[in-house]
Design a protein around this motif. Structure first.
Motif, PDB file in Angstrom:
ATOM      1  N   SER A 120      12.680   2.694  -1.177  1.00  0.00           N
ATOM      2  CA  SER A 120      12.687   1.438  -1.757  1.00  0.00           C
ATOM      3  C   SER A 120      11.812   0.465  -0.377  1.00  0.00           C
ATOM      4  CB  SER A 120      13.211   1.237  -2.104  1.00  0.00           C
ATOM      5  OG  SER A 120      14.600   1.510  -0.980  1.00  0.00           O
ATOM      6  N   ILE A 121      11.466  -0.834  -1.232  1.00  0.00           N
ATOM      7  CA  ILE A 121      11.345  -2.207  -0.122  1.00  0.00           C
ATOM      8  C   ILE A 121      12.138  -2.873   0.438  1.00  0.00           C
ATOM      9  CG2 ILE A 121       8.742  -1.528  -0.536  1.00  0.00           C
ATOM     10  CD1 ILE A 121       9.074  -4.279  -2.286  1.00  0.00           C
ATOM     11  N   GLN A 122      12.425  -3.545   0.777  1.00  0.00           N
ATOM     12  CA  GLN A 122      13.469  -4.482   1.450  1.00  0.00           C
ATOM     13  C   GLN A 122      13.171  -5.927   0.396  1.00  0.00           C
ATOM     14  OE1 GLN A 122      16.502  -3.652   1.926  1.00  0.00           O
ATOM     15  NE2 GLN A 122      15.676  -1.824   1.788  1.00  0.00           N
ATOM     16  N   ASN A 123      11.737  -6.216   1.342  1.00  0.00           N
ATOM     17  CA  ASN A 123      11.343  -7.340   0.933  1.00  0.00           C
ATOM     18  C   ASN A 123       9.662  -7.413   0.299  1.00  0.00           C
ATOM     19  OD1 ASN A 123      13.300  -9.362   1.522  1.00  0.00           O
ATOM     20  ND2 ASN A 123      13.481  -8.467   3.715  1.00  0.00           N
ATOM     21  N   GLY A 124       9.613  -7.861  -1.169  1.00  0.00           N
ATOM     22  CA  GLY A 124       8.602  -8.070  -1.600  1.00  0.00           C
ATOM     23  C   GLY A 124       8.417  -7.563  -3.103  1.00  0.00           C
ATOM     24  N   VAL A 125       7.158  -6.858  -3.246  1.00  0.00           N
ATOM     25  CA  VAL A 125       7.219  -7.502  -5.031  1.00  0.00           C
ATOM     26  C   VAL A 125       6.373  -5.668  -5.787  1.00  0.00           C
ATOM     27  CG1 VAL A 125       5.460  -7.732  -6.585  1.00  0.00           C
ATOM     28  CG2 VAL A 125       6.089  -9.551  -5.203  1.00  0.00           C
ATOM     29  N   VAL A 126       7.524  -5.232  -6.489  1.00  0.00           N
ATOM     30  CA  VAL A 126       6.718  -4.587  -7.447  1.00  0.00           C
ATOM     31  C   VAL A 126       6.271  -4.665  -8.518  1.00  0.00           C
ATOM     32  CG1 VAL A 126       7.224  -2.136  -8.526  1.00  0.00           C
ATOM     33  CG2 VAL A 126       8.816  -3.097  -5.986  1.00  0.00           C
ATOM     34  N   ILE A 127       4.968  -3.957  -8.701  1.00  0.00           N
ATOM     35  CA  ILE A 127       3.988  -3.797 -10.000  1.00  0.00           C
ATOM     36  C   ILE A 127       4.282  -2.528 -10.480  1.00  0.00           C
ATOM     37  CG2 ILE A 127       2.163  -5.005 -10.944  1.00  0.00           C
ATOM     38  CD1 ILE A 127       1.603  -6.139  -8.368  1.00  0.00           C
ATOM     39  N   ASP A 128       5.147  -2.900 -11.586  1.00  0.00           N
ATOM     40  CA  ASP A 128       5.514  -2.367 -11.999  1.00  0.00           C
ATOM     41  C   ASP A 128       5.183  -1.725 -13.785  1.00  0.00           C
ATOM     42  OD1 ASP A 128       7.084   0.724 -12.686  1.00  0.00           O
ATOM     43  OD2 ASP A 128       8.890  -0.142 -12.316  1.00  0.00           O
ATOM     44  N   HIS A 129       5.065  -0.711 -14.232  1.00  0.00           N
ATOM     45  CA  HIS A 129       4.344  -0.376 -15.748  1.00  0.00           C
ATOM     46  C   HIS A 129       2.431  -0.653 -16.026  1.00  0.00           C
ATOM     47  CE1 HIS A 129       8.521  -0.468 -15.777  1.00  0.00           C
ATOM     48  NE2 HIS A 129       8.431   0.197 -16.278  1.00  0.00           N
ATOM     49  N   ILE A 130       1.541  -0.208 -14.818  1.00  0.00           N
ATOM     50  CA  ILE A 130       0.618  -0.188 -14.962  1.00  0.00           C
ATOM     51  C   ILE A 130      -0.219   0.556 -16.041  1.00  0.00           C
ATOM     52  CG2 ILE A 130      -1.301  -0.614 -14.173  1.00  0.00           C
ATOM     53  CD1 ILE A 130      -0.057  -1.734 -10.574  1.00  0.00           C
ATOM     54  N   THR A 131      -1.157   0.050 -16.865  1.00  0.00           N
ATOM     55  CA  THR A 131      -1.345   1.713 -17.956  1.00  0.00           C
ATOM     56  C   THR A 131      -1.766   2.344 -16.427  1.00  0.00           C
ATOM     57  OG1 THR A 131      -1.757  -0.058 -19.680  1.00  0.00           O
ATOM     58  CG2 THR A 131      -3.071   2.179 -19.159  1.00  0.00           C
ATOM     59  N   ALA A 132      -0.996   3.920 -17.241  1.00  0.00           N
ATOM     60  CA  ALA A 132      -2.003   5.014 -16.187  1.00  0.00           C
ATOM     61  C   ALA A 132      -3.856   4.284 -16.008  1.00  0.00           C
ATOM     62  CB  ALA A 132      -1.121   5.623 -16.071  1.00  0.00           C
ATOM     63  N   GLY A 133      -4.232   4.749 -14.614  1.00  0.00           N
ATOM     64  CA  GLY A 133      -5.363   4.637 -14.465  1.00  0.00           C
ATOM     65  C   GLY A 133      -5.995   3.574 -14.243  1.00  0.00           C
ATOM     66  N   ARG A 134      -4.955   2.754 -14.534  1.00  0.00           N
ATOM     67  CA  ARG A 134      -5.365   0.629 -13.898  1.00  0.00           C
ATOM     68  C   ARG A 134      -5.438   0.391 -12.892  1.00  0.00           C
ATOM     69  NH1 ARG A 134      -5.825  -2.871 -18.702  1.00  0.00           N
ATOM     70  NH2 ARG A 134      -7.393  -4.003 -17.076  1.00  0.00           N
ATOM     71  N   GLY A 135      -4.148   1.349 -11.768  1.00  0.00           N
ATOM     72  CA  GLY A 135      -4.072   1.059 -10.651  1.00  0.00           C
ATOM     73  C   GLY A 135      -5.071   0.551  -9.424  1.00  0.00           C
ATOM     74  N   MET A 136      -5.868   0.942  -9.394  1.00  0.00           N
ATOM     75  CA  MET A 136      -7.039   0.904  -8.655  1.00  0.00           C
ATOM     76  C   MET A 136      -7.440  -0.586  -8.896  1.00  0.00           C
ATOM     77  SD  MET A 136      -7.687   2.068  -5.364  1.00  0.00           S
ATOM     78  CE  MET A 136      -7.246   3.626  -4.968  1.00  0.00           C
ATOM     79  N   GLU A 137      -8.088  -0.332 -10.111  1.00  0.00           N
ATOM     80  CA  GLU A 137      -8.466  -2.191 -10.307  1.00  0.00           C
ATOM     81  C   GLU A 137      -7.545  -3.038 -10.372  1.00  0.00           C
ATOM     82  OE1 GLU A 137     -10.083  -3.845 -14.737  1.00  0.00           O
ATOM     83  OE2 GLU A 137      -8.625  -2.267 -14.539  1.00  0.00           O
ATOM     84  N   ILE A 138      -6.606  -3.061 -10.064  1.00  0.00           N
ATOM     85  CA  ILE A 138      -5.759  -3.963 -10.043  1.00  0.00           C
ATOM     86  C   ILE A 138      -5.497  -4.461  -8.076  1.00  0.00           C
ATOM     87  CG2 ILE A 138      -3.593  -4.669  -9.569  1.00  0.00           C
ATOM     88  CD1 ILE A 138      -3.578  -3.471 -12.882  1.00  0.00           C
ATOM     89  N   TYR A 139      -5.461  -3.157  -7.916  1.00  0.00           N
ATOM     90  CA  TYR A 139      -5.206  -3.285  -6.769  1.00  0.00           C
ATOM     91  C   TYR A 139      -6.424  -3.707  -5.722  1.00  0.00           C
ATOM     92  CZ  TYR A 139      -5.299  -0.908  -1.410  1.00  0.00           C
ATOM     93  OH  TYR A 139      -5.555  -0.770  -0.444  1.00  0.00           O
ATOM     94  N   HIS A 140      -7.728  -3.518  -5.939  1.00  0.00           N
ATOM     95  CA  HIS A 140      -8.710  -4.176  -5.441  1.00  0.00           C
ATOM     96  C   HIS A 140      -9.358  -6.176  -6.127  1.00  0.00           C
ATOM     97  CE1 HIS A 140     -10.987  -1.383  -3.804  1.00  0.00           C
ATOM     98  NE2 HIS A 140     -10.882  -0.451  -4.522  1.00  0.00           N
ATOM     99  N   LEU A 141      -8.749  -6.058  -7.484  1.00  0.00           N
ATOM    100  CA  LEU A 141      -8.550  -7.524  -8.167  1.00  0.00           C
ATOM    101  C   LEU A 141      -8.038  -9.008  -6.963  1.00  0.00           C
ATOM    102  CD1 LEU A 141      -8.663  -7.359 -12.091  1.00  0.00           C
ATOM    103  CD2 LEU A 141     -10.315  -8.237 -10.518  1.00  0.00           C
ATOM    104  N   LEU A 142      -7.083  -7.430  -6.331  1.00  0.00           N
ATOM    105  CA  LEU A 142      -5.487  -8.525  -5.855  1.00  0.00           C
ATOM    106  C   LEU A 142      -5.979  -8.649  -4.131  1.00  0.00           C
ATOM    107  CD1 LEU A 142      -2.634  -7.149  -7.500  1.00  0.00           C
ATOM    108  CD2 LEU A 142      -3.694  -9.346  -7.661  1.00  0.00           C
ATOM    109  N   HIS A 143      -6.880  -7.653  -4.191  1.00  0.00           N
ATOM    110  CA  HIS A 143      -7.931  -7.790  -2.270  1.00  0.00           C
ATOM    111  C   HIS A 143      -6.599  -7.419  -1.703  1.00  0.00           C
ATOM    112  CE1 HIS A 143     -10.810 -10.378  -4.335  1.00  0.00           C
ATOM    113  NE2 HIS A 143     -10.408 -11.358  -4.277  1.00  0.00           N
ATOM    114  N   LEU A 144      -5.864  -6.401  -2.132  1.00  0.00           N
ATOM    115  CA  LEU A 144      -5.219  -5.527  -1.107  1.00  0.00           C
ATOM    116  C   LEU A 144      -5.331  -5.153  -0.503  1.00  0.00           C
ATOM    117  CD1 LEU A 144      -2.323  -4.916  -4.470  1.00  0.00           C
ATOM    118  CD2 LEU A 144      -1.884  -6.652  -2.457  1.00  0.00           C
ATOM    119  N   GLU A 145      -6.382  -4.362  -0.811  1.00  0.00           N
ATOM    120  CA  GLU A 145      -7.327  -3.173   0.531  1.00  0.00           C
ATOM    121  C   GLU A 145      -7.596  -4.271   2.205  1.00  0.00           C
ATOM    122  OE1 GLU A 145     -10.695  -5.324  -1.659  1.00  0.00           O
ATOM    123  OE2 GLU A 145      -8.868  -4.416  -1.931  1.00  0.00           O
TER     124      GLU A 145
END
Length: 141
Positions: A6-31
Motif C-alpha cells: 500500500s502507498i503512504q502518500n499518492g494517488v490510486v486510480i482504481d476501477h479502470i476497465t480491464a485492458g485500458r490501464g496501459m492507455e491511461i498510463y501513456h496518456l498521463l505520461h507516467l513513463e
C-alpha cells in the motif's frame, strides 16, 4: 497471488476497465514520472470481474488527471495521505480535451498540420466538438 504494498502518500486510480490501464498510463505520461508507479492489469474485482489499477506514490498529483472523466466513467480516484484515504471520487468529464483524441475529419486543419494541437470542447449536448471544424465525438463510456 501478487502482493503490491500500500502507498503512504499518492494517488490510486482504481476501477479502470480491464485492458485500458496501459492507455491511461501513456496518456498521463507516467513513463516519464520520477515517482514510483505500479500498473496492475486484470486484477480480480467483486464489482466488475476484472479491472486495471494504477498506484502512484508521492505527494505530487500527476498533470492531466482531469482527462480520466472522459476516458472511463468507472474510474475512482483515491487520494492517500499518511497512509489513510483523504478523498475518494469519480472524476467528471472535463470541459476541454487537449491532445487526448484526434479529429477524424480529413478536412480539419489538424489533419493537414501535423504539429497542430487537437482541442475538443464539451458542447451542451454532452458531446465533444473539435474547436477547428466542429466535428463531434461522443464521451467515451
Amino acid at each position: 497471488m501478487l502482493n503490491v504494498e500500500s502507498i503512504q502518500n499518492g494517488v490510486v486510480i482504481d476501477h479502470i476497465t480491464a485492458g485500458r490501464g496501459m492507455e491511461i498510463y501513456h496518456l498521463l505520461h507516467l513513463e516519464n514520472s520520477r515517482q514510483s508507479v505500479a500498473l496492475l492489469r486484470s486484477v480480480r474485482s467483486q464489482k466488475y470481474g476484472n479491472k486495471d489499477l494504477i498506484k502512484i506514490e508521492g505527494t505530487q498529483i500527476p498533470e492531466r488527471m482531469d482527462i480520466l472523466g472522459y476516458l472511463d466513467n468507472r474510474i475512482t480516484l483515491i487520494i492517500i495521505r499518511d497512509g489513510k484515504v483523504e478523498k475518494k471520487y469519480h472524476p467528471v468529464p472535463p470541459k476541454l480535451l487537449k491532445n487526448v483524441v484526434k479529429c477524424k475529419n480529413p478536412r480539419c486543419i489538424t489533419s493537414i498540420e501535423p504539429e497542430c494541437d487537437h482541442y475538443f470542447k464539451m458542447s451542451p449536448s454532452g458531446r465533444y466538438r473539435c474547436l477547428y471544424c466542429n466535428q463531434e465525438i461522443p464521451v467515451r463510456r
